[in-house]
Design an enzyme around this catalytic site. Structure first.
Site, PDB file in Angstrom:
ATOM      1  N   HIS A 122      -3.617  -1.314  -3.302  1.00 49.66           N
ATOM      2  CA  HIS A 122      -3.006  -1.290  -4.628  1.00 49.66           C
ATOM      3  C   HIS A 122      -1.503  -1.532  -4.468  1.00 49.66           C
ATOM      4  CE1 HIS A 122      -1.609   0.495  -8.453  1.00 49.66           C
ATOM      5  NE2 HIS A 122      -2.846   0.372  -8.904  1.00 49.66           N
ATOM      6  N   ASP A 199      -4.514   6.863   0.778  1.00 48.89           N
ATOM      7  CA  ASP A 199      -4.480   6.762  -0.679  1.00 48.89           C
ATOM      8  C   ASP A 199      -5.856   7.158  -1.202  1.00 48.89           C
ATOM      9  OD1 ASP A 199      -4.630   5.972  -3.319  1.00 48.89           O
ATOM     10  OD2 ASP A 199      -3.860   3.947  -3.006  1.00 48.89           O
ATOM     11  N   GLN A 202      -8.957   6.645  -5.516  1.00 54.21           N
ATOM     12  CA  GLN A 202     -10.323   6.276  -5.887  1.00 54.21           C
ATOM     13  C   GLN A 202     -11.392   7.047  -5.123  1.00 54.21           C
ATOM     14  OE1 GLN A 202     -11.088   4.367  -8.426  1.00 54.21           O
ATOM     15  NE2 GLN A 202      -8.974   3.843  -8.877  1.00 54.21           N
ATOM     16  N   LYS A 225      -7.729  10.380 -12.432  1.00 50.16           N
ATOM     17  CA  LYS A 225      -8.919   9.749 -11.867  1.00 50.16           C
ATOM     18  C   LYS A 225     -10.046  10.763 -11.662  1.00 50.16           C
ATOM     19  CE  LYS A 225      -6.429   5.950 -10.804  1.00 50.16           C
ATOM     20  NZ  LYS A 225      -6.571   4.636 -11.449  1.00 50.16           N
ATOM     21  N   CYS A 363      -3.843  -4.592 -10.180  1.00 52.78           N
ATOM     22  CA  CYS A 363      -2.700  -4.202  -9.333  1.00 52.78           C
ATOM     23  C   CYS A 363      -2.993  -4.450  -7.859  1.00 52.78           C
ATOM     24  CB  CYS A 363      -2.308  -2.744  -9.571  1.00 52.78           C
ATOM     25  SG  CYS A 363      -1.568  -2.459 -11.186  1.00 52.78           S
TER      26      CYS A 363
END
Length: 405
Positions: A122, A199, A202, A225, A363
């Site tokens: 991202h 990260d 997700q 999220k 993104c």
């Protein structure tokens, strides 16, 4: 709570018509919807508790502080961090990555040092490291991916060297759904004494996360999220690293003592939490963690994997539909294009039937360039989605193809 229709009843936004059709919400990778317990927690704070935290001597301030810090403990347990002070509140994943790049990076990464990311990152896990490299002369290296959307692991190993100071990589791709082998990446990165940031924007809604078992140095994720509010998230960092890093912002709360000659900084986690925090949303973040725990990560994974398999099978059988991202290990994201039809047009026509998907580059412009695309259509699933939702998506796509001929 393990019945999908019962769970869906707890999300008020899902029970409405859009453009004359019942809403089918398939944009969960962008943001998940919020259950009543999250909305109620936010409402209760502003109606009954509203007060600043940590510095008050009255009852409301005391209750606000207890509720605020209770969320920190919930996140610690959610990630299985060793210490509460390893959990830093941020505005979300993006700010958390920027915090690490501008504090750890500023102190420990210099000219000629190398930072490794992957092709599927991202923008929030690309731009902060580019900015650091521009400032201090470090070098950014990129792991290539194969046509299925998986990192080419041999190439990652080739990039690793004693110059590598940071590996910052997505756990699960927002654009492809690919789940990266982060445990293996961390183990190999640590062999050259590199630190690893994961990260988790997700992965946190879908996968069970254990930062101690994973042995990552940093892990970041966003509340919105994970069925929580926007504008709040968390950074996990190993205690010894956070203690060695300089502060991110200056102001109230992050200090012990201020004089015009010198300022001494507060202890963890407050050293990185300058100013009045986002108290109400932080408390509601805790309610979102409660919701996930009540439903159960195993049930969430089971439901979403069922949806992913069903959607993949149905979409792969439609002529002119090409799936983008076919990794062996994925979370609940299906990205695709329809040959001859722009993704934006597909999204607009699905919206006309009440079906919410995301279109564009998500993104991840370098990733789209890798596949030679301007963008894709992305359908992403959450625990409240049903097979009927997928059927409506498939029906809508078939109608669009018929319209274009």
């Amino acid at each position: 709570m393990n019945d999908v229709l019962t769970i869906k009843q707890d999300f008020p936004i899902l029970h409405q018509d859009v453009n004359g059709h019942p809403l089918v919400y398939l944009d969960n990778a962008a943001t998940t919807q919020k259950p009543n317990m999250v909305i109620d927690a936010l409402d209760k704070y502003y109606k009954t508790v509203n007060s600043n935290v940590h510095r008050g001597a009255h009852a409301l301030a005391d209750q606000a502080t207890k509720d605020f810090e209770a969320t920190r403990e919930k996140i610690r347990q959610f990630l299985n961090a060793a210490h509460q002070e390893e959990i830093i509140f941020t505005r979300g994943t993006t700010e958390a990555i920027n915090l690490v790049s501008k504090t750890f990076g500023k102190k420990f990464i210099g000219a000629g040092d190398e930072i490794i990311i992957s092709t599927m990152e991202h923008h929030s896990n690309i731009v902060p490291w580019q900015m650091l490299c521009e400032e201090n002369g470090a070098i950014l290296k990129v792991i290539p991916i194969n046509d299925k959307g998986e990192i080419i692991y041999e190439e990652f190993l080739n990039l690793l060297s004693d110059k590598t100071k940071m590996v910052s990589i997505v756990h699960a791709s927002n654009a492809l759904g690919t789940v990266n082998p982060v445990e293996r990446i961390i183990e190999d990165a640590h062999k050259v004494d590199a630190k690893v940031l994961i990260d988790g924007a997700q992965s946190s809604p879908h996968l069970t996360v254990d930062v101690q078992k994973m042995d990552c140095d940093f892990y970041v994720f966003s509340a919105h999220k994970v069925y929580g509010p926007t504008g709040i998230g968390a950074l996990y960092g190993k205690k010894e690293l956070l203690e060695a890093m300089p502060p991110f912002h200056g102001g109230g709360e992050m200090i012990k003592e201020v004089t015009f000659e010198k300022t001494t900084y507060n202890e963890l986690p407050y050293k990185f939490e300058a100013g009045t925090p986002n108290i109400g949303d932080t408390i509601a973040f805790g309610a979102a963690i409660d919701f996930v725990n009540q439903v159960g990560k195993s049930f969430i994974a089971e439901q979403e994997n069922k949806l992913l398999a069903y959607a993949t099978e149905k979409l792969s059988k439609i002529e002119r539909v090409r799936l983008i991202g076919t990794a062996d290990h994925k979370v609940s994201v299906v990205s695709f294009i329809i040959e001859g039809i722009h993704p934006y047009d597909v999204g607009m026509m699905l919206d006309a039937r009440g079906i919410a998907v995301r279109t564009g580059h998500h993104c991840t412009q370098p990733l789209m360039q890798r596949f030679g695309l301007e963008g894709t259509v992305r359908a992403s699933f959450a625990v409240y989605n049903t097979l009927e939702d997928v059927d409506k998506l498939v029906e809508g796509i078939k109608r669009i193809i018929q319209m274009f001929g």
